[in-house]
Write an enzyme that holds these catalytic residues in place. Structure first.
Site, short mmCIF file in Angstrom:
data_model
loop_
_atom_site.label_atom_id
_atom_site.label_comp_id
_atom_site.label_asym_id
_atom_site.label_seq_id
_atom_site.Cartn_x
_atom_site.Cartn_y
_atom_site.Cartn_z
N GLU A 1 40.57 71.69 33.31
CA GLU A 1 39.75 72.04 32.13
C GLU A 1 40.35 71.38 30.89
O GLU A 1 41.35 70.67 30.98
CB GLU A 1 39.76 73.57 31.92
N ASP B 1 42.52 78.31 22.66
CA ASP B 1 42.02 76.95 22.87
C ASP B 1 42.16 76.08 21.63
O ASP B 1 41.20 75.40 21.22
CB ASP B 1 40.54 76.97 23.30
#
Ligand SMILES: *[C@@H]1O[C@H](CO)[C@@H](O)[C@H](O)[C@H]1NC(C)=O
Ligand SMILES: *[C@@H]1O[C@H](CO)[C@@H](O)[C@H](O)[C@H]1NC(C)=O
Ligand SMILES: *[C@@H]1O[C@H](CO)[C@@H](O)[C@H](O)[C@H]1NC(C)=O
Ligand SMILES: *[C@@H]1O[C@H](CO)[C@@H](O)[C@H](O)[C@H]1NC(C)=O
Ligand SMILES: *[C@@H]1O[C@H](CO)[C@@H](O)[C@H](O)[C@H]1NC(C)=O
Ligand SMILES: *[C@@H]1O[C@H](CO)[C@@H](O)[C@H](O)[C@H]1NC(C)=O
Ligand SMILES: *[C@@H]1O[C@H](CO)[C@@H](O)[C@H](O)[C@H]1NC(C)=O
Ligand SMILES: *[C@@H]1O[C@H](CO)[C@@H](O)[C@H](O)[C@H]1NC(C)=O
Length: 574
Positions: free
Chosen positions: A213, A42
């Site tokens: 997301e 991420d």
């Protein structure tokens, strides 16, 4: 500017060719992915001109501690660990209460605005609070990171966007259904420094592929651009983009979506998604994303999701074009520059630590949740050049009654190479039955393998054990007490799929106790650590100390394609 770059620029000029890239990065250079290897998912990255033209990246740590590593680079290929956003429990004490390995700090967004660095995130599973913003004015100093300023977010993967109007927008993934897992992207605004936020409203579902997301918003050429991760973090992961004249939509989707994905490819680099985009000093656009070096088989990937880099072309007013992620890539990199402040290490550095008196533990050494600091001591009296571990009641597995605040004695470093050898020496005389210490390859409480010395009803044994589905059988072998003075352990990733765990009297031949298929350690969402541990296996806190010395981790190869490797620690070819 190097002489070579000058020469190229000059000759392009002489030929009357338009230089495709502004000075000084006119030359394309080969580099290798991942740029930040090992468990660094991420990624969120920025370029900060005011800090000597440096790139900074934040990545996820889940319940590993210290949390949210910050890496810095001036050339996009040499990355140094410069701080952690959470290095003190007091910044958010609730982080120490989280049990589940899939909870914790994941998907931070880092941004720089008017002299301050901001990291916004959610500590997923925190009982109360645990969402908001950390700030610093010095990203090289752990202690300069603030305590958490609580901001109501209500979801995960929060973004932070400073609009030219002065409004601070955040967009986050909000879970609207647990089964099947369904999210949307919602938006709210944040007031600083109060941390007050407005109620959320629906912003986008991206292309509709669930779950949307990892939002990031940018402003460029009169448009607001909304970059999303979709499809979930595994093989269907993808990056999509849409744009609008307003930060709150409505959104026009890029007809080329998904603009980056490894879906339907045979690439070693799978699960590509969760991207962030930024520009360098010369104006070139770049992107980062997470990727898993699993190939489409998706069976053997113990390092889990790593940070990869790709060049981006984003002409004025047009959709950005992101280059597909490969192991070997080329782009207009800034010139090599490893002049980064701080004690490091660089991500490609090997370890060789002897724990001399007065030294502190290296920055990349990692605990599982908050450590009981008294259980880790460098060079105690009478044991110079060792790291002393005091056993915890809990073993690596953490049984049902485990209180996460009790801590378990474990310290490791991320596996950052497909192939590596980790060796460590230990002196440990377990006085009481159950006491155990040794070396481990550790994913999380439910998945690990270790080789250690253990007292079983008064006699000392070497023991290999593993936890997880299809774990190889335990191997136990009595050893003479004299060995306790000096045992050596070796954990080796000797090919793409297997580790070996070996031990023996220090200076003698090591015996391999087991080979472990690394599919045991291939599970969302964390990555493998090589490290050491000490436990009483449920017989109380404390007991016989274990003294570790000569901590060595040496990378021996990075897989960059099916069956293709490049040397670890060679670094980039800049
Ligand atoms: C951690 O959990 C314990 C037990 O539920 C609770 O008493 C304590 O207040 C929690 N601490 C934090 C910082 O949330
Ligand atoms: C977004 O997706 C969710 C889940 O599928 C759905 O409930 C919602 O109606 C969608 N919103 C829009 C505006 O399409
Ligand atoms: C992957 O392949 C399937 C089957 O051919 C196709 O339906 C799908 O659109 C492809 N996905 C992408 C992102 O190319
Ligand atoms: C340099 O690399 C970029 C990105 O990979 C590519 O678009 C461009 O064509 C290359 N330029 C040259 C001069 O090779
Ligand atoms: C020690 O011996 C007892 C009695 O024989 C047995 O129940 C127990 O499992 C043994 N413990 C260990 C750690 O081997
Ligand atoms: C790695 O070695 C193991 C054990 O020797 C073997 O079973 C496995 O096939 C090897 N894996 C690869 C990718 O060569
Ligand atoms: C490793 O484990 C995977 C998943 O269980 C299995 O498919 C594979 O055959 C195993 N490899 C070896 C060499 O045992
Ligand atoms: C780990 O600890 C638990 C109790 O906390 C115990 O039941 C279990 O047997 C221990 N594992 C080993 C291998 O001793």
């Amino acid at each position: 500017m190097s002489l070579k770059t000058l020469a190229i620029t000059a000759s392009l000029g002489a030929l009357g060719l338009a230089n495709p890239f502004p000075s000084p990065y006119a030359k394309n250079t080969t580099y290798y992915n991942p740029i930040i290897p090992g468990f660094h998912p991420d990624p969120s990255c920025i370029f900060v001109k005011e800090w000597d033209n440096t790139f900074f990246c934040a990545s996820s740590s889940f319940i590993a501690f210290p949390g949210m590593p910050i890496h810095a680079s001036k050339d996009l290929v040499n990355w140094k660990l410069v701080s952690h956003v959470q290095s003190r429990p007091s910044q958010f004490p609730g982080a120490g209460n989280i049990t589940r390995a899939g909870g914790g700090w994941y998907a931070p967004t880092i941004r720089y605005h008017q002299g301050t660095f901001y990291v916004i995130n959610v500590d997923v599973d925190a009982a109360t609070g645990g969402s908001g913003i950390f700030t610093t004015k010095n990203p090289y100093d752990n202690d300069a990171w603030s305590d958490l300023l609580e901001v109501e977010i209500g979801g995960y993967d929060p973004d932070l966007f400073f609009d030219k109007s002065g409004t601070i927008y955040s967009q986050a993934a909000i879970t609207i259904l647990g089964d099947p897992f369904t999210t949307d992207i919602e938006q709210f605004t944040i007031d600083l420094p109060s941390g007050n936020s407005t109620p959320r409203h629906f912003l986008s579902n991206g292309t509709g592929v669930q779950p949307p997301e990892g939002p990031h918003m940018y402003y460029k050429d009169g448009y607001y651009w909304l970059l999303l991760a979709q499809g979930g973090t595994a093989l269907d992961h993808q990056v999509t983009i849409s744009r609008s004249k307003s930060p709150s939509g409505p959104w026009e989707l890029d007809p080329s979506n998904p603009i980056l994905t490894a879906i339907n490819t045979t690439s070693l680099f799978q699960t590509v998604g969760h991207a962030d985009l930024f520009q360098d000093a010369a104006g070139n656009w770049w992107g980062v994303a997470l990727s898993t070096r699993s190939g489409p088989a998706y069976i053997n990937w113990p390092m889990n999701r790593e940070t990869v880099l790709y060049p981006v072309s984003w002409p004025t007013g047009q959709w950005p074009v992101l280059q597909p992620v490969r192991g070997k890539m080329s782009g207009p990199l800034p010139p090599r520059n490893i002049n980064i402040p701080g004690t490091g290490p660089f991500v490609k550095d090997p370890d060789h630590y002897t724990f001399p008196p007065g030294s502190s533990l290296p920055r990349h050494f990692t605990y599982w949740r908050f450590p009981k600091t008294q259980n880790y001591f460098v060079s105690p009296a009478g044991h110079s050049n060792t790291l002393r571990l005091i056993p915890s009641n809990s073993n690596l597995t953490e049984f049902d009654t485990f209180d996460p605040r009790a801590g378990k004695t474990f310290i490791g470093r991320r596996q950052t190479d497909t192939l590596f050898t980790y060796t460590i020496d230990m002196s440990f005389t377990p006085q009481h039955s159950g006491e155990e210490a040794g070396a481990t390859i550790y994913l999380r409480q439910e998945r690990h393998a270790e080789i250690g010395v253990v007292n079983l009803n008064g006699t000392t044994h070497l023991r290999f054990r593993a936890e997880g589905p299809d774990a190889p059988a335990t191997v136990t072998k009595p050893i003479p007490n004299s060995w306790c003075e000096g045992i050596s352990f070796e954990i080796k990733a000797f090919n793409f799929t297997h580790y070996s765990l070996s031990a023996g009297a220090r200076g003698g031949r090591l015996e391999t106790f087991a080979q472990v298929n690394n599919s045991l350690l291939s599970l969302e969402f964390t990555g493998a650590f090589a490290g050491i541990y000490a436990t009483t296996n449920g017989n109380g806190e404390g007991g016989s100390p274990a003294y570790f010395s000569n901590w060595v981790y040496q990378g021996q190869g990075q897989a960059i394609d099916d069956g293709q490797y490049y040397p670890s620690n060679k670094g980039p070819t800049v």
